[in-house]
Design an enzyme around this catalytic site. Structure first.
Site, PDB file in Angstrom:
ATOM      1  N   ASP A  66       0.834  -1.200   0.000  1.00  0.00           N
ATOM      2  CA  ASP A  66       0.000   0.000   0.000  1.00  0.00           C
ATOM      3  C   ASP A  66       0.870   1.252   0.000  1.00  0.00           C
ATOM      4  OD1 ASP A  66      -2.053   1.825   0.264  1.00  0.00           O
ATOM      5  OD2 ASP A  66      -2.290   1.513   2.421  1.00  0.00           O
ATOM      6  N   ASP A 259      -1.628   5.619  -5.363  1.00  0.00           N
ATOM      7  CA  ASP A 259      -1.937   4.778  -4.208  1.00  0.00           C
ATOM      8  C   ASP A 259      -2.293   3.358  -4.647  1.00  0.00           C
ATOM      9  OD1 ASP A 259      -2.817   3.620  -1.883  1.00  0.00           O
ATOM     10  OD2 ASP A 259      -4.472   5.005  -1.542  1.00  0.00           O
TER      11      ASP A 259
END
Length: 474
Positions: A66, A259
């Site tokens: 992440d 992201d």
């Protein structure tokens, strides 16, 4: 078409510097980039994860990659939605810090306790390293049914680390202990493949540099505007080659970030509306239910059909390192019209891989699956190159083109006034508190005789910290 409910001038820098190439060709050293190729599994619907060994003796867990958060956290107790968890009591090298930490997302949250332990990566950097790790003791809508990962690897900057930026992040620890270059790169290979499938789509997380076999053509770099998320500057969007003609600040409201932990391409509401209208207008489908665009319905075609030819290309323009130039990354419909497994015998159903957002433009997996993305923290830039695995039916589904002039856009598309950092929220509340105190003192001076005046000190000012916004969204 059948609708069903959704619930059923380029940078000639291929290695980021000579050091990256030297390390890549040294199989006996700390870094062997080829050993990291295809070290990820997963899909765009439920994330890409890396196998990691934690503690002594080692416990094997799958960790979600992440780039939109900064804590390294693993399930620390049994959970009905995870198949494994880290049992700190079984590790002789685990050390608890006794500090509670909570991280909130737009959907889901977890609470745990901070500690340290040693980790190794079977397909990563050679060696063992002591890392800050949060053991998740309670969670809500964080671990979901069917996910094959047991924790999260936050690769963003320490500004986002909880409970404070003093918690050294996983990657910062690797850079310090392994003395690797401050750069990593990411390839996710799920283009055109069904999401929420077997979870065996490939991918690569290269720690410490760039692996040349994972991209074709040139790498194009855009500056990192602020080091918290990987915040970039978007200049304009095109649908089917047609400019949306929005003020460029709309694309960056209130930030634009890269992201990997966000599954879709998320667009600010005004931009999302314009994109949907443009796609609907330029597609070959005359009438299309609004439920498809909002994510409440799937669009289904006969399995013999390929609906991608009905939809236009989507292009995102990013500012080049040379601010007077830009480049564009483009995704074909194979990336944003995404097949879903397991619905109907003769029909193949698809979801819309773009959604609206209230506070950011997020370049998530929908776009990232088309590219090899380089997070060059040392030179404060994010690079994009075409990924050879971004193909569907043997044809590329992503493109990079440039350079283009930026004469038609503002010199700065990022708002300078943005209350996104916790320190700015604190400053704003402090100023409001100060004004309130000054007003109170003036009233007292007017109402109370001079001999009864009270000398106010800093101890009299109470900061209501619970009112500060600490919400971490995804």
């Amino acid at each position: 078409v059948v609708l069903r409910p959704a619930g059923s001038a380029p940078q000639q820098d291929p290695a980021g510097g000579a050091e990256g190439l030297a390390l890549a060709s040294d199989p006996g050293g700390t870094l062997n980039f080829l050993a990291m190729v295809e070290n990820l599994q997963g899909d765009s619907g439920r994330g890409y994860y890396l196998e990691m060994l934690i503690g002594t003796p080692p416990q094997a867990l799958n960790i979600l990659v992440d780039t939109g958060s900064s804590n390294f956290a693993v399930a620390g107790v049994p959970d009905p939605d995870v198949t494994s968890y880290f049992d700190a009591d079984l590790s002789s090298t685990y050390r608890s810090e006794g500090i509670e930490v909570t991280v909130k997302y737009s959907q889901g949250s977890w609470t745990g306790v901070l500690g340290t332990d040693v980790i190794t990566m079977p397909k990563g950097i050679y060696g063992s390293y002591t890392i800050n790790i949060a053991s998740i003791l309670e969670s809500e809508n964080f671990f979901l049914p069917g996910v094959k990962w047991h924790g999260i690897l936050g690769l963003a900057y320490d500004a986002l680390a909880k409970p404070s930026s003093s918690v050294e992040t996983f990657f910062d620890s690797l850079v310090r202990q392994a003395k690797i270059p401050n750069i990593f790169s990411l390839q996710m290979c799920g283009a055109g493949l069904p999401i929420s499938g077997s979870g065996t789509n490939g991918g690569s997380l290269v720690l410490g540099g760039i692996e040349p076999s994972l991209y074709t053509g040139d790498i194009w770099y855009t500056p990192i505007k602020e080091e918290w998320y990987y915040q970039v500057e978007i200049l304009k969007l095109e649908v089917g080659g047609q400019n949306l003609q929005l003020d460029c600040r709309e694309y960056n409201a209130d930030k634009a970030i890269v992201d990997s932990g966000t599954t879709l391409l998320r667009l600010p509401e005004k931009v999302f509306s314009a994109v949907v209208q443009a796609i609907a207008r330029t597609s070959l489908i005359q009438e299309f239910s609004s439920g498809f665009w909002t994510g409440s319905q799937l669009a289904c075609w006969d399995k013999t059909e390929r609906p991608w030819a009905l939809f236009p290309k989507l292009s995102i323009y990013l500012r080049d390192e040379n601010s007077s130039r830009s480049f564009r990354i483009s995704i074909l419909p194979q990336l944003y019209i995404q097949p879903i497994l397991g619905i109907g015998e003769n029909l193949q159903c698809y979801r819309f891989g773009i959604s609206s957002s209230t506070n950011a433009l997020v370049i998530g997996a929908t776009v990232m699956e088309g590219f090899y993305v380089i997070f060059d923290r040392a030179q404060r830039r994010v690079g994009f190159a075409v990924s050879p695995c971004a193909e569907a039916d043997g044809s590329p589904v992503s493109e990079i083109e440039g350079p283009f002039t930026t004469a038609d856009v503002a010199s700065n598309c990022v708002s300078s006034v943005s209350f996104h950092e916790p320190v700015l929220w604190i400053a704003s509340y402090a100023l409001m508190s100060l004004c309130g105190v000054i007003l109170l003192v003036l009233i007292i001076l007017l109402l109370i005789p001079p001999r009864c005046q009270h000398r106010y000190t800093d101890n009299d000012v109470v900061n209501d910290e619970s009112s500060l916004v600490r919400h971490r969204w995804k």
